[in-house]
Scaffold this motif. Structure first.
Motif, mmCIF file in Angstrom:
data_model
loop_
_atom_site.group_PDB
_atom_site.id
_atom_site.type_symbol
_atom_site.label_atom_id
_atom_site.label_comp_id
_atom_site.label_asym_id
_atom_site.label_seq_id
_atom_site.Cartn_x
_atom_site.Cartn_y
_atom_site.Cartn_z
ATOM 1 N N THR A 132 28.619 -32.400 -0.653
ATOM 2 C CA THR A 132 29.772 -32.710 0.202
ATOM 3 C C THR A 132 30.589 -31.516 0.665
ATOM 4 O O THR A 132 31.370 -31.646 1.614
ATOM 5 C CB THR A 132 30.725 -33.653 -0.552
ATOM 6 N N ALA A 133 30.440 -30.369 0.024
ATOM 7 C CA ALA A 133 31.311 -29.233 0.352
ATOM 8 C C ALA A 133 31.145 -28.791 1.796
ATOM 9 O O ALA A 133 32.119 -28.388 2.444
ATOM 10 C CB ALA A 133 31.025 -28.071 -0.596
ATOM 11 N N GLY A 134 29.913 -28.855 2.320
ATOM 12 C CA GLY A 134 29.675 -28.431 3.693
ATOM 13 C C GLY A 134 30.440 -29.256 4.703
ATOM 14 O O GLY A 134 31.238 -28.719 5.500
ATOM 15 N N PRO A 135 30.240 -30.597 4.732
ATOM 16 C CA PRO A 135 31.015 -31.405 5.670
ATOM 17 C C PRO A 135 32.521 -31.308 5.453
ATOM 18 O O PRO A 135 33.294 -31.333 6.422
ATOM 19 C CB PRO A 135 30.507 -32.825 5.396
ATOM 20 N N TYR A 136 32.961 -31.184 4.191
ATOM 21 C CA TYR A 136 34.394 -31.078 3.923
ATOM 22 C C TYR A 136 34.974 -29.818 4.567
ATOM 23 O O TYR A 136 36.006 -29.867 5.251
ATOM 24 C CB TYR A 136 34.663 -31.073 2.418
ATOM 25 N N ASN A 137 34.322 -28.668 4.358
ATOM 26 C CA ASN A 137 34.838 -27.424 4.929
ATOM 27 C C ASN A 137 34.720 -27.409 6.451
ATOM 28 O O ASN A 137 35.575 -26.832 7.134
ATOM 29 C CB ASN A 137 34.099 -26.230 4.324
ATOM 30 N N PHE A 138 33.663 -28.018 6.983
ATOM 31 C CA PHE A 138 33.548 -28.143 8.442
ATOM 32 C C PHE A 138 34.735 -28.927 8.981
ATOM 33 O O PHE A 138 35.378 -28.522 9.963
ATOM 34 C CB PHE A 138 32.235 -28.845 8.790
ATOM 35 N N ALA A 139 35.027 -30.058 8.330
ATOM 36 C CA ALA A 139 36.154 -30.878 8.763
ATOM 37 C C ALA A 139 37.472 -30.127 8.619
ATOM 38 O O ALA A 139 38.380 -30.256 9.456
ATOM 39 C CB ALA A 139 36.181 -32.174 7.948
ATOM 40 N N SER A 140 37.580 -29.324 7.566
ATOM 41 C CA SER A 140 38.796 -28.556 7.338
ATOM 42 C C SER A 140 39.045 -27.554 8.462
ATOM 43 O O SER A 140 40.151 -27.455 9.000
ATOM 44 C CB SER A 140 38.703 -27.832 5.995
ATOM 45 N N MET A 141 38.003 -26.803 8.829
ATOM 46 C CA MET A 141 38.157 -25.801 9.884
ATOM 47 C C MET A 141 38.417 -26.444 11.245
ATOM 48 O O MET A 141 39.164 -25.909 12.068
ATOM 49 C CB MET A 141 36.913 -24.916 9.948
ATOM 50 N N LEU A 142 37.799 -27.618 11.487
ATOM 51 C CA LEU A 142 38.053 -28.328 12.738
ATOM 52 C C LEU A 142 39.499 -28.796 12.796
ATOM 53 O O LEU A 142 40.172 -28.653 13.827
ATOM 54 C CB LEU A 142 37.097 -29.516 12.866
#
Length: 373
Positions: free
Chosen positions: A235-245
């Motif tokens: 889950t870390a990948g989608p979470y950080n992607f969402a964070s930067m967006l």
């Protein structure tokens, strides 16, 4: 072949959809973060729809079983390549301390020429496939398979462990007789080994998962530590992607740095947890050009996956075409975690496979050795 592994979208879309679903269940997402998770899920759905109009499919099991690589030009070149990688794996553990046996925290330390040896040894995931397909010598076959599984453990490279097990399982499925049951026991065993090794090495390499401070939900908090590492990995990948967006952060140097090493210095990302610095295959494109460029990269990854599938057609599947396909299938499956497709080393591996296929075609023996399907 009508099974899901025949569809290019299987390797691109379903891992991303699974990762997004688990991300939604694992975190109490802050306001605005849901947009990034939904964007990735919608891109995956678009790939599934696009695949309905595509005719690109992986060849049947009969096509793979009918191709014998032992004794062929491609088998010879493939085995020579495997032996070279095997030697570099031995050099890696002989000349430099193995992280698992000495200091687990040193797994990423590369000095004194270690980084050059590791670049070749990193292709150890090909050894099980080469051992399975390119030699009849049992001792050599077992040595290649064992090396491809043990070396990543010694150097605490969880990514290579997954790549080796993933490739072995996929080759088993590709070469199976459709008239026989799917070898789920063998495939599930490889999956259990991979997940178990990942969980254990995660704790050895990075310490307690309690050091990661993110807005986890009840599902994560109630899980054992080993399962928490798996949930975090997924889950870390989608979470950080969402964070930067959600934060609207931009830094094109991240993308340039992974495509052209040394081209620029990226600033530290304003991540919610600095010790979890992964963000899907598409985060560098998001940082360089926003969500439009990130979705364009998603489409390009799907196009490359279809290209690797097309290379398996036009006659008996080439061994080096198979290696390219296995590599693309793996980097697509791992796209929710971190960049592995749009990096110079991946393009270098594909180029090396194309060169080895060309070199095999120049060898004197031009006979094709096939077995009846």
């Amino acid at each position: 072949m009508r099974s899901p592994i025949a569809l290019p979208s299987t390797y691109v879309a379903w891992p991303m959809l699974l990762s997004c679903a688990v991300t939604w269940a694992t975190y109490a997402l802050p306001p605005g973060y849901g947009d990034g998770v939904v964007l990735l899920a919608l891109a995956a759905v678009a790939v599934l729809v696009a695949d309905l109009a595509s005719r690109d499919r992986v060849p049947s099991g009969a096509d793979f079983r009918g191709r014998r690589y032992v004794g062929t030009r491609e088998g010879f070149v493939g085995l020579a390549f495997g032996l070279a990688v095997f030697v570099f794996c031995l050099l890696d553990v002989a000349l430099f301390p193995a992280a698992l046996l000495h200091d687990p925290g040193s797994y990423a330390t590369m000095t004194g020429g270690h980084e050059h040896i590791r670049r070749i040894a990193d292709m150890c995931w090909t050894l099980p496939v080469i051992g399975m397909l390119c030699t009849r010598v049992r001792v050599l076959r077992h040595a290649l398979v064992i090396a491809g599984l043990v070396f990543p453990v010694l150097v605490i490279d969880r990514n290579r462990i997954f790549a080796s097990l993933f490739s072995m399982a996929l080759v088993m499925l590709l070469r199976r007789d459709e008239r026989r049951p799917v070898p789920w026991k063998a495939v599930l065993l490889l999956g259990v080994i991979g997940c178990g090794a990942f969980a254990v090495l995660g704790m050895v390499r990075s310490g307690s998962v309690a050091q990661v401070l993110l807005p986890f939900g009840p599902l994560y908090k109630q899980a054992p530590a080993g399962v928490q590492w798996l949930l975090l990995y997924v889950t870390a990948g989608p979470y950080n992607f969402a964070s930067m967006l959600a934060k609207g952060y931009r830094d094109p140097a991240v993308l340039f740095g992974q495509l052209l090493p040394g081209s620029g210095v990226a600033m530290p990302l304003p991540l919610d947890a600095s010790n979890v610095n992964v963000g899907t295959e598409f985060l560098p494109f998001l940082l360089a050009g926003g969500p439009v460029l990130a979705m364009a990269a998603f489409g390009l990854l799907y196009a490359l996956m279809r290209w690797s599938v097309r290379r398996l057609h036009g006659g008996p599947p080439s061994f080096f075409g198979l290696l390219i396909f296995l590599r693309m299938a793996y980097v697509c499956a791992m796209a929710p975690f971190a960049p592995q497709a749009f990096i110079w080393m991946n393009f270098g591996f594909i180029g090396l496979c194309l060169l080895m296929q060309l070199a095999a075609a120049w060898l004197p023996d031009r006979r094709l050795h096939t077995l009846p399907p």
